[in-house]
Design a protein around this motif. Structure first.
Motif, PDB file in Angstrom:
ATOM      1  N   ASN A  44       0.679  -1.149   0.108  1.00 36.02           N
ATOM      2  CA  ASN A  44      -0.101  -0.090   0.153  1.00 36.02           C
ATOM      3  C   ASN A  44       1.137   1.122  -0.037  1.00 36.02           C
ATOM      4  N   GLU A  78      -1.853  -2.563  -7.725  1.00 37.14           N
ATOM      5  CA  GLU A  78      -3.388  -2.807  -7.041  1.00 37.14           C
ATOM      6  C   GLU A  78      -3.658  -4.368  -7.141  1.00 37.14           C
ATOM      7  N   ILE A  81      -1.765  -5.755  -4.361  1.00 36.34           N
ATOM      8  CA  ILE A  81      -2.246  -5.541  -3.075  1.00 36.34           C
ATOM      9  C   ILE A  81      -3.330  -6.482  -2.724  1.00 36.34           C
TER      10      ILE A  81
END
Length: 151
Positions: A44, A78, A81
């Motif tokens: 993040n 993304e 993650i």
């Protein structure tokens, strides 16, 4: 007097060993959860850094090719993650399973320990009763012998 011996002592030791092993496994799963949480946090943070750089360059002016590259990098980040979050969820489920196994093992051990305590209490009461009978017999015999010798 005979010494107290619990017939399920080996079972108790086995349950203690199982509990210790499960506690170690539970600790390992907790460690994996914490490591995965740190990994998600790092991903993040990396995403935020890339996004901040993208915004900065966007304000300064950038080529379309650079914007497409940043967009691709952000999408890849993304996805990483999301993948790390799925792994984290699996780790958390594994930790919950291990925790419930530890609780069950602790309950099993406590049950055997409670039984041991009851048996020990029963043994102590039997020993007290035996000693009281011996004392009563001794006192009775002593009275009879002193009464006979007095005659």
């Amino acid at each position: 007097m005979k010494k107290f011996r619990f017939s399920m002592e080996t079972v108790l030791h086995y349950r203690e060993q199982m509990l210790d092993a499960l506690r170690a496994e539970h600790a390992a799963t907790i460690t994996r959860v914490r490591e995965q949480e740190r990994e998600v946090e790092a991903l993040n943070q990396k995403f935020d850094e890339i996004n901040a750089e993208y915004r900065q360059k966007k304000m300064e002016g950038m080529t379309i090719a650079d914007a497409v590259i940043f967009d691709g990098v952000l999408r890849v980040q993304e996805n990483e993650i999301q993948k790390a979050l799925r792994v984290l969820e699996e780790c958390r489920r594994a930790e919950e399973v291990k925790r419930s196994e530890v609780i069950a093992a602790r309950t099993d051990k406590a049950t055997v320990e409670k039984l041991r305590e009851k048996k020990l209490d029963s043994y102590r009461k039997a020993m007290e009763k035996s000693e009281e009978q011996f004392i009563d017999e001794f006192v009775s015999t002593t009275r009879v012998l002193t009464a006979r010798s007095a005659q």
